[in-house]
Motif scaffolding. Sequence first.
Motif, PDB file in Angstrom:
ATOM      1  N   GLU A  39      -5.900  14.659  -2.673  1.00  0.00           N
ATOM      2  CA  GLU A  39      -6.244  15.063  -1.308  1.00  0.00           C
ATOM      3  C   GLU A  39      -7.734  15.351  -1.189  1.00  0.00           C
ATOM      4  O   GLU A  39      -8.379  14.987  -0.197  1.00  0.00           O
ATOM      5  N   LEU A  40      -8.300  16.001  -2.202  1.00  0.00           N
ATOM      6  CA  LEU A  40      -9.732  16.286  -2.217  1.00  0.00           C
ATOM      7  C   LEU A  40     -10.535  14.993  -2.234  1.00  0.00           C
ATOM      8  O   LEU A  40     -11.488  14.825  -1.464  1.00  0.00           O
ATOM      9  N   ALA A  41     -10.155  14.066  -3.114  1.00  0.00           N
ATOM     10  CA  ALA A  41     -10.883  12.802  -3.237  1.00  0.00           C
ATOM     11  C   ALA A  41     -10.814  12.001  -1.947  1.00  0.00           C
ATOM     12  O   ALA A  41     -11.797  11.362  -1.541  1.00  0.00           O
TER      13      ALA A  41
ATOM     14  N   LEU B  18      -9.297   5.182  -9.584  1.00  0.00           N
ATOM     15  CA  LEU B  18      -8.322   4.104  -9.491  1.00  0.00           C
ATOM     16  C   LEU B  18      -7.297   4.381  -8.387  1.00  0.00           C
ATOM     17  O   LEU B  18      -6.918   3.472  -7.632  1.00  0.00           O
ATOM     18  N   ALA B  19      -6.858   5.633  -8.283  1.00  0.00           N
ATOM     19  CA  ALA B  19      -5.904   5.992  -7.233  1.00  0.00           C
ATOM     20  C   ALA B  19      -6.500   5.795  -5.843  1.00  0.00           C
ATOM     21  O   ALA B  19      -5.827   5.318  -4.920  1.00  0.00           O
ATOM     22  N   GLN B  20      -7.782   6.139  -5.698  1.00  0.00           N
ATOM     23  CA  GLN B  20      -8.434   5.953  -4.401  1.00  0.00           C
ATOM     24  C   GLN B  20      -8.641   4.481  -4.075  1.00  0.00           C
ATOM     25  O   GLN B  20      -8.533   4.071  -2.922  1.00  0.00           O
ATOM     26  N   ALA B  21      -8.913   3.676  -5.104  1.00  0.00           N
ATOM     27  CA  ALA B  21      -9.011   2.230  -4.887  1.00  0.00           C
ATOM     28  C   ALA B  21      -7.648   1.677  -4.475  1.00  0.00           C
ATOM     29  O   ALA B  21      -7.563   0.781  -3.620  1.00  0.00           O
ATOM     30  N   GLY B  22      -6.575   2.229  -5.057  1.00  0.00           N
ATOM     31  CA  GLY B  22      -5.227   1.819  -4.671  1.00  0.00           C
ATOM     32  C   GLY B  22      -4.884   2.198  -3.248  1.00  0.00           C
ATOM     33  O   GLY B  22      -3.989   1.598  -2.634  1.00  0.00           O
ATOM     34  N   ALA B  23      -5.598   3.201  -2.721  1.00  0.00           N
ATOM     35  CA  ALA B  23      -5.419   3.609  -1.322  1.00  0.00           C
ATOM     36  C   ALA B  23      -6.336   2.828  -0.387  1.00  0.00           C
ATOM     37  O   ALA B  23      -6.602   3.258   0.737  1.00  0.00           O
TER      38      ALA B  23
ATOM     39  N   ASP C   6     -16.911   3.573  -0.135  1.00  0.00           N
ATOM     40  CA  ASP C   6     -16.319   4.711   0.572  1.00  0.00           C
ATOM     41  C   ASP C   6     -16.351   5.977  -0.274  1.00  0.00           C
ATOM     42  O   ASP C   6     -16.348   7.086   0.260  1.00  0.00           O
ATOM     43  N   LEU C   7     -16.357   5.811  -1.600  1.00  0.00           N
ATOM     44  CA  LEU C   7     -16.329   6.952  -2.515  1.00  0.00           C
ATOM     45  C   LEU C   7     -17.110   6.611  -3.775  1.00  0.00           C
ATOM     46  O   LEU C   7     -16.956   5.515  -4.326  1.00  0.00           O
ATOM     47  N   ILE C   8     -17.949   7.561  -4.218  1.00  0.00           N
ATOM     48  CA  ILE C   8     -18.642   7.436  -5.505  1.00  0.00           C
ATOM     49  C   ILE C   8     -18.129   8.556  -6.400  1.00  0.00           C
ATOM     50  O   ILE C   8     -18.197   9.737  -6.030  1.00  0.00           O
ATOM     51  N   VAL C   9     -17.620   8.194  -7.562  1.00  0.00           N
ATOM     52  CA  VAL C   9     -17.083   9.164  -8.527  1.00  0.00           C
ATOM     53  C   VAL C   9     -18.006   9.189  -9.739  1.00  0.00           C
ATOM     54  O   VAL C   9     -18.231   8.153 -10.372  1.00  0.00           O
TER      55      VAL C   9
END
Length: 329
Positions: free
Chosen positions: A4-6, A31-36, A138-141
Amino acid sequence: MLLELAAARRVLFFGGKGGVGKTTVAAATALAQAGARRRVLLVSTDPAHNLGHLWAREVGPRIVRLAAGLDGLELDPQATVDAHLAEVGDALRRLMPEHLAGEVDKHMALSRDAPGMHEAALLERIAELVEQGMRDYDLIVFDTAPSGHTARLMALPEMMSAWTEGLLRRQQRSERFGAALRNLGSDEGVGTRIIGGERTDTGQDRDQRIRQLLHRRRHRFEHLREVLTDSARTSFVIVLAAERLPVLETIELHAQLQRAGIAIGGLVVNKRSPADAGAFLAERHRQEEQHMHTLRAALPGLPLQQLPLLAGDVVGAAALERFAAGLAC
């Protein structure tokens, strides 16, 4: 908590004591965020180069595709320093009189091992990745190095901005001095000789290039500082084990990040021993509960997620997908 945070952030940092599983948790979250269906960039700033080991493939300083929607790279500290010094040296050679080129090279050679050089070079690269990455992803980790190094790095943007601002003020005074020299009558060669050497460009040209260089540098650090301290866009997740030293180090890292103005989004306690898998692990679990009590008492307001101890290593895309699925529990 973690997913949820990511999902609500643009930049996510993972840090903590070495050996607690930061890279695994960071990679699984990415990886989970890429899957989303988000476009994600996973960046390792840890000199240990664990991303390549984790994905069981070559990952280097250039962006590579790790999975659908997920790119990754490892920042090589020495290569980052070399590129940083090459850029600075090239700028100085263009700005300084030609006869001082040898002095510039000597200064660059001495600077290679100067205190703070690696951190400054790494910070420049992180600032560049954040600036470019927020346009392309969209996101940098960020999977960061162990706690102490990362805490210093997070505090650097403000110091570097102040340092660059000081250089700008000194450059402006120097520019006024140069203008005065150029106005000492009709013999413009006086100013040229005092400032240093024969040049084909004017003092105004050199002043303008210096000013542009410093303004660009200041803007980059100010942008990074703005992003790092914006809790709506950026969060820091501390990964730890339920052991005495990682807990104490987490409490200290939390304090250091707060002083730097970095928002801590939550804690991930990795490798939790099961309570129902034999006497040995049950005793380990009991001891871990004592350390968890210390953690909760010191940092009561932070979201906390616990991940179980696994029977095997997490290596390769399939294992990471299974680990990422467990983050939703």
